[in-house]
Motif scaffolding. Structure first.
Motif, PDB file in Angstrom:
ATOM      1  N   TRP A  86       0.940  -1.149  -0.074  1.00 13.47           N
ATOM      2  CA  TRP A  86       0.020  -0.074   0.097  1.00 13.47           C
ATOM      3  C   TRP A  86       0.843   1.286   0.069  1.00 13.47           C
ATOM      4  O   TRP A  86       0.705   2.126  -0.615  1.00 13.47           O
ATOM      5  CB  TRP A  86      -0.993  -0.020   1.253  1.00 13.47           C
ATOM      6  N   ILE A 112     -10.449  16.786   6.692  1.00 13.03           N
ATOM      7  CA  ILE A 112     -10.351  16.480   8.168  1.00 13.03           C
ATOM      8  C   ILE A 112      -9.248  15.266   8.248  1.00 13.03           C
ATOM      9  O   ILE A 112      -8.523  15.321   9.176  1.00 13.03           O
ATOM     10  CB  ILE A 112     -11.624  15.728   8.690  1.00 13.03           C
ATOM     11  N   PHE A 139      -5.313  11.764   4.942  1.00 11.82           N
ATOM     12  CA  PHE A 139      -4.775  11.044   6.067  1.00 11.82           C
ATOM     13  C   PHE A 139      -3.278  10.417   5.860  1.00 11.82           C
ATOM     14  O   PHE A 139      -2.400  10.558   6.499  1.00 11.82           O
ATOM     15  CB  PHE A 139      -5.700   9.914   6.072  1.00 11.82           C
ATOM     16  N   VAL A 140      -2.949   9.925   4.646  1.00 12.25           N
ATOM     17  CA  VAL A 140      -1.702   9.599   4.327  1.00 12.25           C
ATOM     18  C   VAL A 140      -0.644  10.362   4.733  1.00 12.25           C
ATOM     19  O   VAL A 140       0.435  10.317   5.268  1.00 12.25           O
ATOM     20  CB  VAL A 140      -1.410   8.988   2.766  1.00 12.25           C
ATOM     21  N   LEU A 179     -14.563  15.682   4.298  1.00 12.28           N
ATOM     22  CA  LEU A 179     -13.711  14.395   5.112  1.00 12.28           C
ATOM     23  C   LEU A 179     -12.495  14.304   4.673  1.00 12.28           C
ATOM     24  O   LEU A 179     -11.507  13.960   5.557  1.00 12.28           O
ATOM     25  CB  LEU A 179     -14.737  12.956   4.855  1.00 12.28           C
ATOM     26  N   GLY A 192      -5.618   8.296  -1.418  1.00 13.33           N
ATOM     27  CA  GLY A 192      -5.920   7.659  -0.312  1.00 13.33           C
ATOM     28  C   GLY A 192      -5.827   6.441  -0.217  1.00 13.33           C
ATOM     29  O   GLY A 192      -5.292   5.782   0.752  1.00 13.33           O
ATOM     30  N   LEU A 193      -6.322   5.837  -1.418  1.00 10.47           N
ATOM     31  CA  LEU A 193      -6.044   4.047  -1.371  1.00 10.47           C
ATOM     32  C   LEU A 193      -4.980   3.625  -2.002  1.00 10.47           C
ATOM     33  O   LEU A 193      -4.672   2.507  -1.729  1.00 10.47           O
ATOM     34  CB  LEU A 193      -7.297   3.752  -2.243  1.00 10.47           C
ATOM     35  N   LEU A 202      -9.564  11.844   6.780  1.00 10.62           N
ATOM     36  CA  LEU A 202     -10.303  10.535   7.036  1.00 10.62           C
ATOM     37  C   LEU A 202      -9.167   9.610   6.450  1.00 10.62           C
ATOM     38  O   LEU A 202      -9.155   9.778   5.295  1.00 10.62           O
ATOM     39  CB  LEU A 202     -11.609  10.665   6.594  1.00 10.62           C
ATOM     40  N   PRO A 203      -9.109   8.359   6.901  1.00  9.92           N
ATOM     41  CA  PRO A 203      -8.551   7.562   6.122  1.00  9.92           C
ATOM     42  C   PRO A 203      -9.069   6.936   4.984  1.00  9.92           C
ATOM     43  O   PRO A 203     -10.305   6.901   4.951  1.00  9.92           O
ATOM     44  CB  PRO A 203      -8.496   6.057   7.076  1.00  9.92           C
ATOM     45  N   GLY A 204      -8.349   6.527   4.209  1.00  7.55           N
ATOM     46  CA  GLY A 204      -9.094   6.288   2.726  1.00  7.55           C
ATOM     47  C   GLY A 204      -9.213   7.236   1.873  1.00  7.55           C
ATOM     48  O   GLY A 204      -9.308   7.203   0.533  1.00  7.55           O
ATOM     49  N   PHE A 247     -13.100   4.775  10.103  1.00  7.09           N
ATOM     50  CA  PHE A 247     -14.113   4.397   9.120  1.00  7.09           C
ATOM     51  C   PHE A 247     -15.481   4.123  10.022  1.00  7.09           C
ATOM     52  O   PHE A 247     -16.674   4.568   9.630  1.00  7.09           O
ATOM     53  CB  PHE A 247     -13.899   3.138   8.170  1.00  7.09           C
ATOM     54  N   PHE A 267      -0.575  11.394   8.307  1.00  6.84           N
ATOM     55  CA  PHE A 267       0.131  10.332   9.144  1.00  6.84           C
ATOM     56  C   PHE A 267       1.765  10.062   9.139  1.00  6.84           C
ATOM     57  O   PHE A 267       2.336  10.203  10.007  1.00  6.84           O
ATOM     58  CB  PHE A 267      -0.676   8.919   8.617  1.00  6.84           C
TER      59      PHE A 267
END
Lengths: 622, 523
Positions: free
Chosen positions: A71, B385, B393-394, B382, B467-468, B387-389, A149, B397
């Protein structure tokens, strides 16, 4: 070999994507069936995983990692998209998809008249996916992803009726509380990465026992940071205030998220990281203490609330307290067992309560109910079963699981008299408040004569019956669950036998039931009298110990005030003004300079002479 | 030459537009879109042909420009600038499509947008200090005009403020550039402003490094903007037209963070290390301060503007972590912020076009009236903010992971920004989109039209893509970041660890001697 287990996650995800894109275009019924089907299939795949796992020898059931692709990779930080299959994750899969499926089916009936039916099902599927990701994650990173989530799904579902202000506010509160938890988890992951150079469960847990002595600072830090997440999700003090408010969502949501699955994430987390927690007895002690305090705290509030769903919500908090108590005193599989039985009987209670609310066209105040026993016989009997389980009535599932925890709270190595005492008192309270609701709702005369209650349709009744069955019999599965989970926790649980304590616990439960009966089945004057007599305490408890107000006063208001202060003083008057002043100053100076450039030849000549003289003097004298 | 072509293509477009009849608005818009789209599509070629394995400059081109001063036209890109370059062409295209409804002098507007694009692209490819400075100043002009002519009621004030802030910063940078020019001349005998040469050969004492660092720092910190140099930003954002805000947030701010990567860190590594605590604290203050002030904003655009201050604080924090996670995270977050905040400004612009107000209190319950808009807004909110995904977020983090390795305290404080972000974004979202639709003026708002969807959908795809599956994006930074770390690694500047029992014996004089030796080694 467990690559197919990805299907467990992917099916609900596909359901979510499909329903959110095409939900409006397909017939409403079909959207509901689709939502159920994905979860149902996911359950079947989970069963397949269970069978495959059982086919293996007990010690080979651990640590199966199924990887999809890499990933992210940044320096030594490498992360695969992978899930972990072991008894613990499969156990959770079964609960999440099993109870989830039943609640999905129930929702078809409950949400029947809602104009945004398909949106509801797409969110439900999203939630199931998130929760499965949480329990399937093979490392702390995806654990956090699933964790966040779940928070999002919960936000969407609590605020599902988005025109209702109270629902929207409750949703936001839940999300923010959960983000606080997420942050704790993220920092915990950093500390773990720092200490172990990896965030894979398998690597970290294998390395931990050799790396740290008991109560090492780092381990304490990690476990406490993880607890922030666990407490936020599982509504333990002091991060509990979102759970009762979350009852603003539709009832199936309360049953699914706020009873059976999401709130158990914290318990799961402690179980998953039990290797770390066993290295941190101080933290364990802290968990047990928080659990037991939350149990009695929530139980006491539950005794005086009038909203049927709120009472059950507080009881959820209280039962989660029991689970944390079990985790804290190191009887992990007993905690997981209570998690399972609780998932059944609490989902049952919520759905039965939902049936009542549905039958009364949205009424939730138990003071306006009564006498429903005859009008809603099926709902009545299933609610009663749920209530008996919750109260720990002998031979119901709740009896087995709660009894075991109460016994351990004294007999386990870390058990002590205080834990035992509070656990027993809470058992009494539990029986009291749930039967208070029962008597209010189903027994006596109908209080509100305008309402025309009716029994719920079959599609809602069937789930109630299924859950009732499991709530009644799953208690006998205790040895099987224990044997299945024991490889994860590395040992068989000791089963304590102490007929004296057992009797006391049973009596506490029965006492609660009888007291509730005495108070609420006889005249109401005594009740008013009791309220008057204990007015200060009653107010304190009725207002939930003013925790919300305290937070508002200590955190929310100051933060907003500081923001306002910055905006007012620093932004408008401070920095900006300073800049503008500098600008004005520059303008002044340049105005002054421009006076020199008057355009008058005479003054230029004068300036020149002064200049030349100055330069000459300078040259001559220096 | 390809880079040069890509950079000047928009300017050519602007010149073409100048010769078009003013009345034919349709043709003007189409031509502008055509140039922007061509530029974007061709710039993708850079990405495909980019070699991820090396930190060396690629697509390089160099020719003498003002030879008597040693100034050359030297351009090229590496992992640090590649994605910024592509994002610039991409956001230019999006903003031009988003400006369809501009009524006032559309031809001049489009010309300014295209010229602005050339200016920004030039900043990211310049490998000559003087050339960089020229582009850096050049892009100010079209932006100044865009705010000053097509802006809101206080546009003149905002435009001048924007211009002055940036100009003051860049003047000091010019002084520093000249200083470097003379140092290099003195040390190597070569008269040049070539950045690659200077990066290799510049060798100055810590004190000089500090002064030079500060001069560049001011220019870039204003651009980022770091607390307390941020006050031009809310005004500029509020007054700028939608597309102006998108470019401002998406690209102009990134020029500041890019400057740190390109100049401050490689040229003054020792000074950079010395300033880590100062910058970390300023960033953290910016994160928290920006978030708190966002919390109380009544104007949507202002809220987003202050949230930028907060988010860019994260980028700065990651940059100055000087490790792989932090710096890669910072570069990725640069892109993420461009996408998410750009999208937020587009969304705010859409309801502004419909209602001509941005006050949060004017709205409420829009989700029912505008379902497509609600979904897009929610996704973007989101992503903002973190949010993961989703993309944010990446980056966050990795940045937090990076800064955590420097000091756990920094990370702990910075994470509070994440919590606040959830508060202010959700609160805003709830007040605009949820609850009952009460205001009669909002009853008949049309949902997003096709053109608006075209601007929004690519951004949303990117949000999920990064995100993914962030790897294709992260890969491009890898080699350049590794190389940069070899220069700025704090280990380079610390005296070697001395064994404890030795340390006890070493006298004060010995330490001084040791320091001298170490400093000598540096040279």
């Amino acid at each position: 070999m467990f690559l197919y287990a990805w299907l467990i996650l992917l099916l609900p995800l596909l359901g979510f994507i499909g329903l959110s894109w095409y939900g409006d275009k397909i017939p409403k019924k079909f959207a509901g069936y689709l939502g159920c089907a994905t979860v149902g299939l996911s359950f079947l795949v989970s069963v397949a995983a269970l069978i495959d796992l059982l086919a293996l020898e007990a010690d080979k059931r651990l640590g199966h990692v199924a990887t999809l692709y890499q990933w992210v990779s940044s320096g030594t930080f490498q992360l695969n998209l992978s899930i972990l299959i072991d008894p613990l994750s499969v156990f959770m899969f079964l609960i999440v998809t099993g109870v989830g499926f039943v609640i999905h089916v129930y929702s078809i009936g409950y949400m029947d008249e809602d104009p945004e039916f398909s949106r509801f099902f797409s969110y439900l599927n999203l939630f199931i996916f998130s929760m499965l990701l949480l329990v399937a994650a093979a490392d702390f990173f995806f654990l956090i992803v699933g964790w966040a989530f779940v928070g999002l799904a919960s936000y969407l579902l609590i605020g599902f009726w988005r025109e209702k202000t109270s629902a929207v506010l409750a949703a936001r509160k839940a999300f923010v509380m959960n983000v606080i938890g997420d942050v704790g988890m993220v920092i915990a992951a950093f500390v773990i990465f720092d200490a172990f150079g990896s965030i894979n469960f398998v690597d970290v847990f294998a390395a931990a026992p050799d790396k740290f002595r008991a109560n090492d600072d780092t381990v304490l830090l990690i476990t406490l940071l993880l607890l922030v997440g666990a407490f936020a999700k599982s509504a333990q003090i002091p991060l509990h205030t979102w759970l009762p408010d979350a009852m603003e969502g539709p009832t199936p949501v309360s049953a699914l998220i706020h009873a059976a699955t999401m709130v158990t994430a914290g318990v799961y987390l402690v179980a998953r990281c039990h290797v770390l927690y066993e290295l941190a007895p101080y933290t364990m002690y802290f968990i047990a203490a928080t659990g037991v305090i939350t149990a009695v705290f929530a139980g006491s509030i539950g005794m005086v609330q009038y909203d049927i769903k709120r009472v059950i919500a507080y009881s959820t908090m209280s039962q989660l307290g029991y689970m944390f108590l079990a985790m804290g005193i190191g009887v992990f599989s007993l905690g997981m067992f209570h998690l399972m039985t609780h998932a059944f009987f609490k989902a049952l209670l919520f759905l039965a309560a939902g049936s009542v609310i549905h039958g009364l066209n949205g009424e939730q105040d138990i003071r306006k109910m009564g006498g429903l026993k005859s009008v809603m016989p099926l709902t009545h009997i299933t609610f009663l079963i749920g209530a008996l389980c919750l109260a720990g009535f002998p031979l119901t599932s709740g009896f087995f699981s709660k009894e075991a925890i109460i016994l351990s709270s004294w007999h386990a190595e870390m058990g002590n008299f205080v834990f035992l005492g509070i656990a027993v008192i809470t058992a009494g309270m539990t029986a009291f408040y749930i039967f208070r609701v029962y008597f209010y709702t189903f027994i006596g005369k109908q209080r509100n004569t305008d309402a025309h209650p009716h029994e719920s349709p079959f599609i809602m009744a069937a789930p109630l019956l299924i859950l009732s069955f499991f709530a009644l019999v799953m208690g006998f599965a205790a040895p099987a669950v224990d044997a299945f989970l024991s490889p994860v926790f590395g040992r068989e649980m000791v089963h304590y036998h102490d007929s004296f304590l057992e009797t006391i616990a049973v009596l506490a439960g029965l006492g609660g039931i009888v007291t509730a009966g005495l108070i609420y089945l006889t005249s109401q004057d005594k009740l008013e009298f009791a309220k008057q007599a204990f007015a200060p305490i009653y107010d304190l408890v009725y207002n939930k110990y003013y925790v919300d107000e305290i937070y508002d006063f200590l955190i929310v208001k100051p933060v907003r005030a500081i923001g306002g202060f910055f905006e007012e003083k620093a932004e408008r008057e401070g920095i900006d003004r300073a800049v503008d002043e500098v600008g004005a100053g520059v303008r002044q100076v340049s105005y002054g300079i421009s006076l020199w450039q008057s355009g008058k030849v005479r003054s230029y000549a004068l300036n020149m002479i002064v200049g030349v003289v100055t330069v000459l003097l300078f040259v001559v004298f220096f | 030459m390809f880079l040069t072509f890509l950079t000047f293509l928009p300017l050519v477009g602007a010149i073409v537009l100048a010769f078009m009849p003013k009345e034919n608005e349709g043709m003007i818009k189409q031509t502008a879109v055509g140039f922007a789209a061509a530029d974007f599509l061709l710039s993708l070629q850079l990405w495909f042909d980019f070699d991820n394995t090396t930190h060396q400059m690629q697509f390089e081109y160099s020719t003498s420009w003002i030879s008597s001063w040693g100034i050359s036209y030297h351009v090229g890109i590496d992992g640090i600038s590649l994605l910024l370059f592509v994002m610039t062409t991409f956001l230019t295209l999006i903003s031009i499509i988003a400006s369809w409804e501009v009524k006032k002098s559309i031809r001049e507007y489009m010309m300014a947008m295209l010229a602005l694009s050339t200016g920004m692209l030039g900043v990211f490819i310049s490998l000559d200090l003087f050339l960089f400075y020229v582009f850096w100043e050049f892009q100010l002009v079209p932006m100044y005009i865009i705010i000053g002519v097509w802006g809101g009621p206080r546009r003149i004030y905002a435009a001048i403020k924007f211009f002055l802030y940036t100009a003051v910063g860049s003047l000091l940078m010019l002084v520093a550039i000249i200083w470097i020019y003379f140092i290099i001349k003195e040390q190597t005998g070569v008269t040049t402003t070539d950045l690659v040469f200077i990066t290799e050969h510049l060798d100055v004492s810590l004190d000089t490094q500090k002064w030079l660092f500060l001069a560049f720092f001011l220019a870039f910190a204003i651009k980022v903007p770091m607390f307390p140099f941020h006050t031009w930003l809310p005004d500029a954002h509020v007054e700028a037209p939608t597309a102006g805000s998108v470019i401002l947030a998406g690209v102009l701010l990134k020029m500041g963070t890019y400057g740190f990567f390109r100049f401050n860190l490689p040229l003054f590594p020792y000074a950079s290390n010395e300033f880590v605590p100062v910058i970390a604290w300023l960033s953290i203050i910016g994160i928290i301060y920006g978030a708190l002030v966002s919390l109380v904003q009544e104007d949507l655009k202002k809220l987003v503007a202050y949230s930028s201050v907060s988010h860019l604080g994260f980028v700065m924090l990651g940059t100055f972590a000087f490790n792989h996670y932090g710096m890669q995270g910072a570069l990725l977050q640069n892109i993420n912020h461009g996408i998410s905040t750009g999208a937020l400004f587009l969304l705010v612009g859409m309801i502004y076009d419909r209602r001509h107000t941005r006050l949060i209190s004017e709205f409420g319950g829009l989700s029912k009236q505008m379902p497509k808009y609600a979904i897009c807004f929610m996704i973007v909110a989101l992503s903002s903010i973190g949010l993961p995904g989703m993309n944010g977020f990446v980056g966050e983090f990795l940045i937090l992971l990076g800064i955590f390795q420097v000091d756990g305290m920094y990370a702990a404080l910075a994470t509070s920004g994440v919590i606040f972000a959830a508060c202010y974004i959700l609160w805003m979202f709830q007040r605009v989109m949820f609850q009952e639709l009460k205001n009669p003026k909002n009853m008949n708002l049309p949902d997003m039209n096709l053109r608006e969807m075209i601007t929004m959908v690519p951004l949303i795809i990117l949000i999920f893509w990064i995100g993914l599956y962030p790897k294709p994006f992260m890969k491009t930074f890898d080699a350049s970041v590794s190389h940069l770390i070899t220069k700025v690694d704090p280990g380079n500047f610390k005296p070697k660890q001395i064994k404890e029992h030795h340390a006890a014996l070493i006298q004060q004089e010995d330490l001084a001697l040791l320091n001298k030796k170490l400093q000598g080694k540096e040279k």
